[in-house]
Design a protein around this motif. Structure first.
Motif, mmCIF file in Angstrom:
data_model
loop_
_atom_site.group_PDB
_atom_site.id
_atom_site.type_symbol
_atom_site.label_atom_id
_atom_site.label_comp_id
_atom_site.label_asym_id
_atom_site.label_seq_id
_atom_site.Cartn_x
_atom_site.Cartn_y
_atom_site.Cartn_z
ATOM 1 N N ALA A 110 0.864 -1.106 -0.052
ATOM 2 C CA ALA A 110 0.125 -0.092 0.120
ATOM 3 C C ALA A 110 0.637 1.015 -0.088
ATOM 4 O O ALA A 110 1.771 1.374 0.703
ATOM 5 C CB ALA A 110 -0.889 -0.020 1.370
ATOM 6 N N SER A 111 0.683 2.382 -0.951
ATOM 7 C CA SER A 111 1.437 3.462 -1.034
ATOM 8 C C SER A 111 0.103 4.650 -0.564
ATOM 9 O O SER A 111 -0.753 4.896 -1.405
ATOM 10 C CB SER A 111 1.934 3.749 -2.414
ATOM 11 O OG SER A 111 2.383 4.851 -2.422
ATOM 12 N N ILE A 112 0.679 5.265 0.726
ATOM 13 C CA ILE A 112 -0.435 6.077 1.177
ATOM 14 C C ILE A 112 0.263 7.578 1.168
ATOM 15 O O ILE A 112 1.300 7.752 1.690
ATOM 16 C CB ILE A 112 -0.622 5.826 2.541
ATOM 17 C CG1 ILE A 112 -1.215 4.314 2.536
ATOM 18 C CG2 ILE A 112 -1.730 6.885 3.108
ATOM 19 C CD1 ILE A 112 -2.691 4.056 2.028
ATOM 20 N N ASN A 113 -0.132 8.583 0.461
ATOM 21 C CA ASN A 113 0.129 10.038 0.602
ATOM 22 C C ASN A 113 -0.593 10.665 1.681
ATOM 23 O O ASN A 113 -1.805 10.456 1.645
ATOM 24 C CB ASN A 113 -0.077 10.558 -0.671
ATOM 25 C CG ASN A 113 0.351 12.218 -0.440
ATOM 26 O OD1 ASN A 113 0.010 12.789 0.248
ATOM 27 N ND2 ASN A 113 1.127 12.476 -1.666
ATOM 28 N N LEU A 114 -0.022 10.962 2.703
ATOM 29 C CA LEU A 114 -0.529 11.105 4.028
ATOM 30 C C LEU A 114 -1.145 12.603 3.872
ATOM 31 O O LEU A 114 -2.446 12.590 4.405
ATOM 32 C CB LEU A 114 0.161 11.374 5.125
ATOM 33 C CG LEU A 114 0.951 10.046 5.444
ATOM 34 C CD1 LEU A 114 2.288 10.353 6.818
ATOM 35 C CD2 LEU A 114 0.311 9.344 6.077
ATOM 36 N N PHE A 115 -0.958 13.410 2.996
ATOM 37 C CA PHE A 115 -1.571 14.437 2.812
ATOM 38 C C PHE A 115 -2.842 14.439 2.085
ATOM 39 O O PHE A 115 -3.858 14.839 2.196
ATOM 40 C CB PHE A 115 -0.569 15.773 2.059
ATOM 41 C CG PHE A 115 -1.613 16.989 1.714
ATOM 42 C CD1 PHE A 115 -1.487 18.001 2.813
ATOM 43 C CD2 PHE A 115 -1.718 17.260 0.568
ATOM 44 C CE1 PHE A 115 -2.180 19.104 2.456
ATOM 45 C CE2 PHE A 115 -2.558 18.565 0.311
ATOM 46 C CZ PHE A 115 -2.634 19.462 1.243
ATOM 47 N N GLU A 116 -2.859 13.477 1.004
ATOM 48 C CA GLU A 116 -3.965 13.355 0.429
ATOM 49 C C GLU A 116 -4.984 12.286 1.241
ATOM 50 O O GLU A 116 -6.189 12.658 1.133
ATOM 51 C CB GLU A 116 -3.518 12.291 -1.048
ATOM 52 C CG GLU A 116 -3.150 13.343 -2.076
ATOM 53 C CD GLU A 116 -2.398 12.221 -3.170
ATOM 54 O OE1 GLU A 116 -2.961 11.152 -3.377
ATOM 55 O OE2 GLU A 116 -1.727 13.097 -4.069
ATOM 56 N N ALA A 117 -4.439 11.497 1.884
ATOM 57 C CA ALA A 117 -5.303 10.713 2.834
ATOM 58 C C ALA A 117 -5.988 11.840 3.972
ATOM 59 O O ALA A 117 -7.137 11.697 4.318
ATOM 60 C CB ALA A 117 -4.529 9.855 3.897
ATOM 61 N N ILE A 118 -5.463 12.837 4.456
ATOM 62 C CA ILE A 118 -5.962 13.725 5.204
ATOM 63 C C ILE A 118 -7.287 14.504 4.504
ATOM 64 O O ILE A 118 -8.176 14.663 4.965
ATOM 65 C CB ILE A 118 -4.936 14.799 5.845
ATOM 66 C CG1 ILE A 118 -4.115 14.135 6.962
ATOM 67 C CG2 ILE A 118 -5.601 16.182 6.557
ATOM 68 C CD1 ILE A 118 -2.947 15.003 7.251
ATOM 69 N N LEU A 119 -6.940 15.063 3.437
ATOM 70 C CA LEU A 119 -7.831 15.449 2.554
ATOM 71 C C LEU A 119 -9.149 14.673 2.297
ATOM 72 O O LEU A 119 -10.300 14.828 2.581
ATOM 73 C CB LEU A 119 -7.420 16.160 1.415
ATOM 74 C CG LEU A 119 -6.369 17.333 1.375
ATOM 75 C CD1 LEU A 119 -5.934 17.685 -0.261
ATOM 76 C CD2 LEU A 119 -6.961 18.560 1.838
#
Length: 145
Positions: A16-25
């Motif tokens: 899994a590749s998670i962009n934390l900024f995108e996840a927050i949005l």
């Protein structure tokens, strides 16, 4: 990040590749808070935004949201082998590496997690952006010297 994920995908790795900024949005969008957050920041500034998001983006909530996006089922052959977290620099200081890793560990168990961190790691502490002192302990190690 695309270079790494492309190479891993070509090698048949399940991750899994998670962009934390995108996840927050995405988390804020799911709770219809994004526009309100933008308005608070514009009208009252960064400190007010930070205080307003402490509850909705509490580390355990963010960890639960991230874990919900990952296949952690033990009976699935396509199960996630490891997790790549990136975009922390864009989400900091709302998301803190230490707090998120601790909260996420409780949700993902023994699934290895790699946090791409904008700073320095000396073996016991992460120094955000190479400038800010940290007093947190990390069960971590450098992948690249």
């Amino acid at each position: 990040m695309a270079f790494i994920t492309d190479k891993l995908t070509k090698r048949g790795r399940n991750f899994a590749s998670i962009n934390l900024f995108e996840a927050i949005l995405e988390l804020l969008d799911s709770r219809n808070l994004t526009e309100r957050a933008f308005k608070v920041q514009k009208e009252r500034g960064d400190d007010a935004l930070f205080n307003a998001l402490k509850g909705p983006l509490e580390q355990n909530r963010v960890a639960k949201f991230i874990a919900s996006k990952i296949d952690l089922s033990a009976d699935n052959q396509a199960q996630t082998e490891f997790i790549l977290l990136h975009g922390l620099g864009s989400a900091w200081p709302i998301i803190r590496g230490h707090g998120l890793l601790n909260a996420l560990h409780a949700k993902v168990g023994n699934v290895p997690t790699v946090l791409f961190y904008p700073g320095e790691y000396d073996g016991t502490a992460l120094k955000p952006f190479g400038r800010i002192e940290s007093n947190n302990y990390y069960r971590a190690f450098k992948l690249v010297p």
